[in-house]
Design an enzyme around this catalytic site. Structure first.
Site, mmCIF file in Angstrom:
data_model
loop_
_atom_site.group_PDB
_atom_site.id
_atom_site.type_symbol
_atom_site.label_atom_id
_atom_site.label_comp_id
_atom_site.label_asym_id
_atom_site.label_seq_id
_atom_site.Cartn_x
_atom_site.Cartn_y
_atom_site.Cartn_z
ATOM 1 N N CYS A 79 0.758 -1.312 0.191
ATOM 2 C CA CYS A 79 0.157 0.200 -0.007
ATOM 3 C C CYS A 79 0.967 1.219 0.082
ATOM 4 C CB CYS A 79 -1.147 -0.103 1.080
ATOM 5 S SG CYS A 79 -2.437 1.045 0.825
ATOM 6 N N HIS A 172 -3.191 -5.313 1.677
ATOM 7 C CA HIS A 172 -2.642 -5.367 2.951
ATOM 8 C C HIS A 172 -2.613 -6.967 3.500
ATOM 9 C CE1 HIS A 172 -2.011 -1.205 4.242
ATOM 10 N NE2 HIS A 172 -3.257 -0.980 3.615
ATOM 11 N N GLU A 174 -0.857 -8.360 5.360
ATOM 12 C CA GLU A 174 -0.594 -8.423 6.959
ATOM 13 C C GLU A 174 -1.713 -8.232 7.869
ATOM 14 O OE1 GLU A 174 0.116 -6.076 4.818
ATOM 15 O OE2 GLU A 174 0.032 -4.015 5.707
HETATM 16 N N1 GLN Z 1 -3.392 6.293 0.999
HETATM 17 C C1 GLN Z 1 -2.218 6.096 1.662
HETATM 18 C C2 GLN Z 1 -1.158 6.941 1.227
HETATM 19 O O1 GLN Z 1 -1.403 7.686 -0.024
HETATM 20 C C3 GLN Z 1 -1.856 4.806 1.559
HETATM 21 C C4 GLN Z 1 -2.902 3.963 2.460
HETATM 22 C C5 GLN Z 1 -2.435 2.742 3.230
HETATM 23 O O2 GLN Z 1 -1.320 2.479 3.351
HETATM 24 N N2 GLN Z 1 -3.113 1.967 3.683
HETATM 25 O O3 GLN Z 1 0.015 6.921 1.316
#
Ligand code: GLN
Length: 191
Positions: A79, A172, A174
């Site tokens: 992410c 995710h 995790e």
């Molecule tokens: N939207 C977040 C970002 O731009 C990432 C979100 C996440 O890691 N769950 O950093």
């Protein structure tokens, strides 16, 4: 057994640690650049990518992480971690590290409503589909010739990619009980 580091400056690093414990891996938290020495793989967790990059620059991670990656350290970004390691973002901030030849768009599914869960098939993970949790997730908008798309949410929307010893997922693993992605990354780190 490969030694894995989890970048522990912001975000859900503890959850990654629990997954690595569940598969009995040798791992440590990474808070300073010299802790990258001797690691075979590094996980950059989900969180807030602008904060993560800002703190990485304050602590002086940028050059060391590039050098360690050139030397063969595997890296997996989940992410926000995907945003951090991208070559290019469609957004103004942050300035990504440019480790992986992918172009990424942040918050690509919308703002808060954008958190959703779905089952996806992942090319490198045989067996049951993976339960993927998306939280304000980025999406890959372009990949370089060496990048393999290993999962998409729908045709043309890549959410998991691999390039040699680098891996990035929009979602995710995790936050689930399924350790297969962590096993895959440890295998990449040990190869
Ligand atoms: N939207 C977040 C970002 O731009 C990432 C979100 C996440 O890691 N769950 O950093």
């Amino acid at each position: 057994m490969p030694k894995i580091g989890v970048l522990a400056i912001q975000g859900d690093f503890l959850e990654h640690g629990k997954m690595l414990d569940a598969i009995s891996m040798d791992w440590q938290e990474v808070r300073l650049p010299d802790q990258l020495d001797g690691l075979d793989g590094l996980i950059i967790p989900g969180g807030e990518s602008t904060t993560i990059v800002q703190l990485m620059d304050i602590y002086g991670f940028r050059d060391t992480i590039k050098r360690r990656t050139r030397e063969g350290m595997a890296v997996w970004g989940t992410c926000a971690g995907m945003i951090v390691i991208a070559r290019k973002l469609l957004d103004k901030r942050p300035e990504p590290l440019g480790l992986m030849d992918i172009e990424v768009s942040r918050n690509a599914f919308g703002r808060q409503v954008d958190s959703f869960e779905t089952e996806i098939h992942v090319a490198s993970i045989p067996g049951d589909p993976v339960h993927a949790i998306f939280i304000r997730a980025p999406i890959v908008t372009n990949v370089g010739p060496e990048v393999e798309i290993i999962a998409e949410v729908e045709e043309g929307k890549p959410v998991a990619v691999r390039q040699d010893r680098l891996m990035a997922t929009s979602f995710h693993p995790e936050l689930t009980n399924d350790t297969r992605f962590h096993e895959l990354f440890c295998k990449l780190s040990g190869s």
